[in-house]
Each structure stands twice: as structure tokens, then as C-alpha cells.
Design an enzyme around this catalytic site. Structure first.
Site, PDB file in Angstrom:
ATOM      1  CB  SER A 138      -0.879   0.018   1.260  1.00  0.00           C
ATOM      2  OG  SER A 138      -1.543   1.253   1.405  1.00  0.00           O
ATOM      3  CE1 TYR A 151      -3.200  -2.036   5.675  1.00  0.00           C
ATOM      4  CE2 TYR A 151      -3.225   0.171   4.738  1.00  0.00           C
ATOM      5  CZ  TYR A 151      -3.293  -1.193   4.575  1.00  0.00           C
ATOM      6  OH  TYR A 151      -3.439  -1.730   3.310  1.00  0.00           O
TER       7      TYR A 151
END
Length: 260
Positions: A138, A151
Site C-alpha cells: 500500500s 496499518y
């Protein structure tokens, strides 16, 4: 021509399911891996792929997965899509349980798969010229943001795993590719992150013209796998045009600034 076989994780939804479709369309044999057997069955019916249900956070289940793959044919590619996010809390307010889950699904599961599949990938590379590993991380792995600490940390760890692996495999014909998407509108990622709050999840994408779709990421994965075997796409960062940087997202129509 050798028919190559790919293992695609996270195949029950989103980018994983789209990747199964894209690879099947370009002639690959594909084994979809995910927890939800009903969704896997539907994908098998749709695409002609095969599937194995597995919880990648369960070490014994991953061992059984590797054994089944080994007994059923060669493995030319691992496409590690499975992962996820939980929560948008500040670090001081974060849930240790959520952070632990994110580390399990994004990092430890990835390490288990690499360790288990590497002997199979080496055999395929020896027989057919090269093998492939692709990891969907990501942009959160590369740029921190408030409310994303857990995250950010998990995906950054996964990205470092990928970079170390590429160096450890130097001299072997095994490609190591990282795909780092920005804003992707999928059915479950943000919904799960926000605890099932559908209104809040849809608000993330509100007014954004043409966010990335799962199929966009899948197309890049398929390109990376189908490129000549000597070409390695070390890192591909993908964003919609409306997202000029991780923090800079245009809401509303995209229009050129014309002189009056």
C-alpha cells in the site's frame, strides 16, 4: 509453451478475486486462497480456477496448504494480496488487539507463505526458467498519516520484507515485485477497517472521480507476471489521477484549468 500456475491469496474479494480473473484471462492456471469457502466456490465456477480454503494466520493451516499445493502441481508464482486494516485511531488510543491482527495478516502470514512456497518456486524456476513473487502492499507502507499508525507500521514491515527478500534472492531467477496502491474502491477493505459502518466507508470515496478499482490493480499484477522473465518491476506505486499524493485527494470533477 508451459502453462504457469499462480497462487493468489485474498482471493475471496477485491484485488485478490480480480487478480484471479485477470490471470485466468491471460492463460494462467490459478489457485485462489482465502478463508471463505462459499466465495471461493463462486469464483471457481466463474473463472475455472481452483481454490483452497485457508486461514493464513494459522501456521498449521498454512502447512496443509503448502502440502496440497506441492502434491497438485508446480507453483510458478505467489501473488500475496491477503491483508487488511483495522481502525483509524490515534496511536495513543489504538487497540493492541487490532495492531496485533494487522501484523499477523500483513507480515507474519506473508513470511509463512514465502518460507513454505520458496522450495516450490525454486523447482519451477529450475524447470521453466524463472518464478515470481508479487506482494500487494500500500502507499501506506511508504507515507505515514494520522490515524493510520497501525496499518502504516504493518504495511511498512511487509514492504521491508519484500526488499530484503529481493536482495536475499539475488543470483536466482525469481522476481520480487511490490505493488503499492493508493485509493482503491473495493467492496470490503474500508468497510472492514471502519467496523462495518457502510456510510462512513462510502464517505471515503465520496466525490472522487474514478478511484482505482480492484481490476486496475489486477491488470498491473498480470502485466508484471506476463512481462519477459528478465524484467522485474521492483516497486509500482498506483494512485487514481484524483490522488496526486497520499494526502492530496481531489473531490469533484477533474477539469483542466483553461485560460479565460
Amino acid at each position: 509453451m508451459v502453462t504457469r500456475r499462480a497462487v493468489v491469496t485474498g482471493a475471496s474479494t477485491g484485488i485478490g478475486a480480480a487478480t484471479v480473473r485477470a490471470l485466468r484471462a491471460s492463460g494462467w492456471d490459478v489457485v485462489g486462497v482465502a478463508r471463505r469457502e462459499d466465495r471461493l466456490a463462486a469464483l471457481v465456477s466463474e473463472t475455472g480456477a481452483s481454490a483452497i480454503a485457508c486461514d493464513l494466520t494459522d501456521a498449521a493451516a498454512v502447512e496443509a496448504l503448502i502440502s496440497e499445493l506441492e502434491s497438485s502441481g508446480p507453483v510458478h508464482a505467489l501473488v500475496q494480496v491477503a491483508g487488511g486494516a483495522r481502525g483509524t485511531d490515534r496511536i495513543e488510543d489504538g487497540s493492541v488487539e487490532d495492531w496485533q491482527w494487522m501484523y499477523e495478516v500483513n507480515v507474519l502470514a506473508t513470511q509463512r507463505l514465502v518460507a513454505g512456497l520458496m522450495p516450490l518456486l525454486r523447482r519451477a524456476a529450475e524447470a521453466d526458467g524463472h518464478a515470481d513473487t508479487i506482494f500487494v502492499t500500500s502507499t501506506a507502507a511508504h507515507v505515514a498519516y494520522p490515524g493510520g499508525g497501525g496499518y502504516n507500521a504493518a504495511k511498512a514491515a511487509e514492504a521491508m520484507l519484500v526488499r530484503a527478500l529481493r536482495q536475499e534472492l539475488n543470483g536466482e531467477p525469481i522476481r520480487v515485485v511490490e505493488i503499492a496502491p493508493g485509493l482503491v474502491h473495493t467492496e470490503e477493505f474500508t468497510l472492514n477497517r471502519l467496523g462495518g459502518d457502510r456510510v462512513a466507508a462510502e464517505a471515503v470515496y465520496a466525490g472522487v472521480e474514478a478511484p482505482l478499482q480492484a481490476s486496475d490493480v489486477a491488470d498491473v499484477i498480470a502485466y508484471a507476471l506476463n512481462a519477459p522473465g528478465h524484467v522485474n518491476l521492483d516497486l509500482v506505486t498506483m494512485r487514481p489521477v484524483a490522488q496526486s499524493a497520499h494526502h492530496l485527494l481531489a473531490r469533484g470533477p477533474l477539469r483542466p484549468r483553461l485560460e479565460e
